[in-house]
Design a protein around this motif. Sequence first.
Motif, PDB file in Angstrom:
ATOM      1  N   THR A  81       0.829  -0.961   0.014  1.00 45.92           N
ATOM      2  CA  THR A  81      -0.119   0.077   0.018  1.00 45.92           C
ATOM      3  C   THR A  81       0.803   1.385  -0.073  1.00 45.92           C
ATOM      4  OG1 THR A  81      -1.726  -1.211   1.423  1.00 45.92           O
ATOM      5  CG2 THR A  81      -1.943   1.121   1.270  1.00 45.92           C
ATOM      6  N   ARG A  82       1.885   1.404   0.800  1.00 42.38           N
ATOM      7  CA  ARG A  82       2.832   2.273   0.756  1.00 42.38           C
ATOM      8  C   ARG A  82       3.333   2.643  -0.534  1.00 42.38           C
ATOM      9  NH1 ARG A  82       8.145   4.330   2.711  1.00 42.38           N
ATOM     10  NH2 ARG A  82       9.055   3.249   0.903  1.00 42.38           N
TER      11      ARG A  82
ATOM     12  N   VAL B 162      -4.951  11.243  -2.887  1.00 44.37           N
ATOM     13  CA  VAL B 162      -3.868  10.330  -3.449  1.00 44.37           C
ATOM     14  C   VAL B 162      -4.340   9.036  -3.026  1.00 44.37           C
ATOM     15  CG1 VAL B 162      -1.608   9.668  -2.693  1.00 44.37           C
ATOM     16  CG2 VAL B 162      -2.266  11.893  -3.018  1.00 44.37           C
ATOM     17  N   THR B 163      -5.284   8.919  -1.850  1.00 43.16           N
ATOM     18  CA  THR B 163      -5.693   7.476  -1.447  1.00 43.16           C
ATOM     19  C   THR B 163      -6.573   7.029  -2.453  1.00 43.16           C
ATOM     20  OG1 THR B 163      -7.272   8.621   0.044  1.00 43.16           O
ATOM     21  CG2 THR B 163      -5.212   7.672   0.808  1.00 43.16           C
TER      22      THR B 163
ATOM     23  N   ARG C 197      -1.073   4.913   8.101  1.00 43.70           N
ATOM     24  CA  ARG C 197      -0.349   3.831   8.506  1.00 43.70           C
ATOM     25  C   ARG C 197       1.146   4.099   7.911  1.00 43.70           C
ATOM     26  NH1 ARG C 197      -2.940   1.602  12.680  1.00 43.70           N
ATOM     27  NH2 ARG C 197      -5.212   1.287  11.903  1.00 43.70           N
ATOM     28  N   HIS C 198       1.579   4.691   6.937  1.00 44.25           N
ATOM     29  CA  HIS C 198       2.758   4.884   6.385  1.00 44.25           C
ATOM     30  C   HIS C 198       3.248   6.352   6.222  1.00 44.25           C
ATOM     31  CE1 HIS C 198       1.760   0.949   4.656  1.00 44.25           C
ATOM     32  NE2 HIS C 198       0.676   1.114   4.301  1.00 44.25           N
ATOM     33  N   PHE C 199       2.586   7.206   6.365  1.00 41.62           N
ATOM     34  CA  PHE C 199       3.179   8.673   6.211  1.00 41.62           C
ATOM     35  C   PHE C 199       2.462   9.442   7.097  1.00 41.62           C
ATOM     36  CE2 PHE C 199       2.662   6.779   1.857  1.00 41.62           C
ATOM     37  CZ  PHE C 199       4.043   6.566   1.546  1.00 41.62           C
ATOM     38  N   ARG C 200       3.037  10.350   7.790  1.00 42.08           N
ATOM     39  CA  ARG C 200       2.454  11.535   8.677  1.00 42.08           C
ATOM     40  C   ARG C 200       1.660  12.259   8.031  1.00 42.08           C
ATOM     41  NH1 ARG C 200       6.257  14.122  10.870  1.00 42.08           N
ATOM     42  NH2 ARG C 200       5.007  14.444  12.837  1.00 42.08           N
TER      43      ARG C 200
ATOM     44  N   VAL D 112      -8.517   3.139   1.192  1.00 43.20           N
ATOM     45  CA  VAL D 112      -9.095   4.012   1.976  1.00 43.20           C
ATOM     46  C   VAL D 112      -8.376   5.162   2.647  1.00 43.20           C
ATOM     47  CG1 VAL D 112      -8.948   3.008   4.274  1.00 43.20           C
ATOM     48  CG2 VAL D 112     -11.392   3.329   3.294  1.00 43.20           C
ATOM     49  N   PRO D 113      -8.931   6.260   2.787  1.00 39.52           N
ATOM     50  CA  PRO D 113      -8.055   7.551   3.281  1.00 39.52           C
ATOM     51  C   PRO D 113      -7.140   7.164   4.538  1.00 39.52           C
ATOM     52  CG  PRO D 113     -10.244   8.312   2.589  1.00 39.52           C
ATOM     53  CD  PRO D 113     -10.356   6.785   2.616  1.00 39.52           C
TER      54      PRO D 113
END
Lengths: 209, 209
Positions: free
Chosen positions: B12-13, B38-39, B51-54, B45-46
Amino acid sequence: MADKQRRKPGETREKLMNAALALVGKGRHFASLGIREVTRQAGVVPTSFYRHFRNMDDLGLQLVDELGLVLRKMMREARANVLQADKLIDESVGIFIAHARNNRSFFMFMAQGLAGESRAVQEGIRSEMRYFASELANDLRRLKLADHLSDADLDMTCDLVVRSVAFSLTDILVISPEDEYQEEQVRKRTARFLQLIFVGAANWKSHPD
Amino acid sequence: MADKQRRKPGETREKLMNAALALVGKGRHFASLGIREVTRQAGVVPTSFYRHFRNMDDLGLQLVDELGLVLRKMMREARANVLQADKLIDESVGIFIAHARNNRSFFMFMAQGLAGESRAVQEGIRSEMRYFASELANDLRRLKLADHLSDADLDMTCDLVVRSVAFSLTDILVISPEDEYQEEQVRKRTARFLQLIFVGAANWKSHPD
DNA sequence: CACATTAGTGAACACTTGTACACATCAGTA
DNA sequence: TACTGATGTGTACAAGTGTTCACTAATGTG
């Protein structure tokens, strides 16, 4: 109701353009600005925006026009102040950096617009740069400083000069406006870039190996 | 519920980073992208974003890291293919343009980031360029192509070279990817810029007037 | 002076945005 | 096998967005 008198024609228009520039000057990217945000910064109701611009791209285009005026003023100043050929580079770079400092937001907008979202703004800025380069070529021709170069080669040289100076924008605009030491470093480096280019031009096709 | 198995770690990242790049490739500016957008493009899902970026700046920083890999790959290819010194410029420019074509979105992101909103991304890209320039200087030293230049002067020359090539990005990225004629024009012009610079370097301080 | 035009206002709309929360499912490990 | 942490999903909400509409005051022109 809050006073509605528009003191001067186009006052709000100017306020909106300055508001956008102010936000850019604060570090925001033009592409991320919204209509409401700009009107808020301008102290104007959102609806007023549409009286003057169709959308943000339109505002950007009109900013490019104003940017053109700034650049021309800079060119005029350079022409008036650069009297001796041997000081040409240092003086010109100095004038450029002074203008970049005094019109920080404008030049930030220019640097952003080169790779910006709006194709039209992009093309507008590129066109300003082309004009600038061609005027520079004219000046050098007039001053008989590049007689050995063909027109095409002189144009190329001036193109490269303008690009190099434009790239220096990204150097100037990341340093804080008060940091005079760093500014001086950029000034020196930019001047040396131009010297290198002109040494290249002076020896172009005469000792090309 | 839609299948939740994450087939590979970091899938997903990767999808999110590619989604951002895809949007940039479509002409959007990175600074104007939002998390939801982007999502959506990534088909995720937003909430997954966090989970991957702040935030988007964080994603941008990680893109810069990947950009570094692309640039290093390009450098390796150039080192492998440029065997004769007299073809050095043309070959290198050709390789650069080929990579810019094959990684259009990445290089667009790079061009945008130079005057972007995030100071960290800006600094990251500038750092990549500095690294690139210093590697180029090493190569030229190794090939004994610039023995008459001091280290500082060679560094300056390579800096100017890298800047000129980087600026050409704004030329390449505005033309359509299929327009081979225009691409050839950019290729030629960039190569001539570099020739001019190297002529300047060759005559630097030896016949400076 | 009357009048059309321009440039300002506020309220309303449908939609999008970032972010939080609770929950579900997977992988690895003790 | 049971537990734990990482990664995924759906729902929710308050705030912000672009844009439309009807209204009003000032300006310039006949």
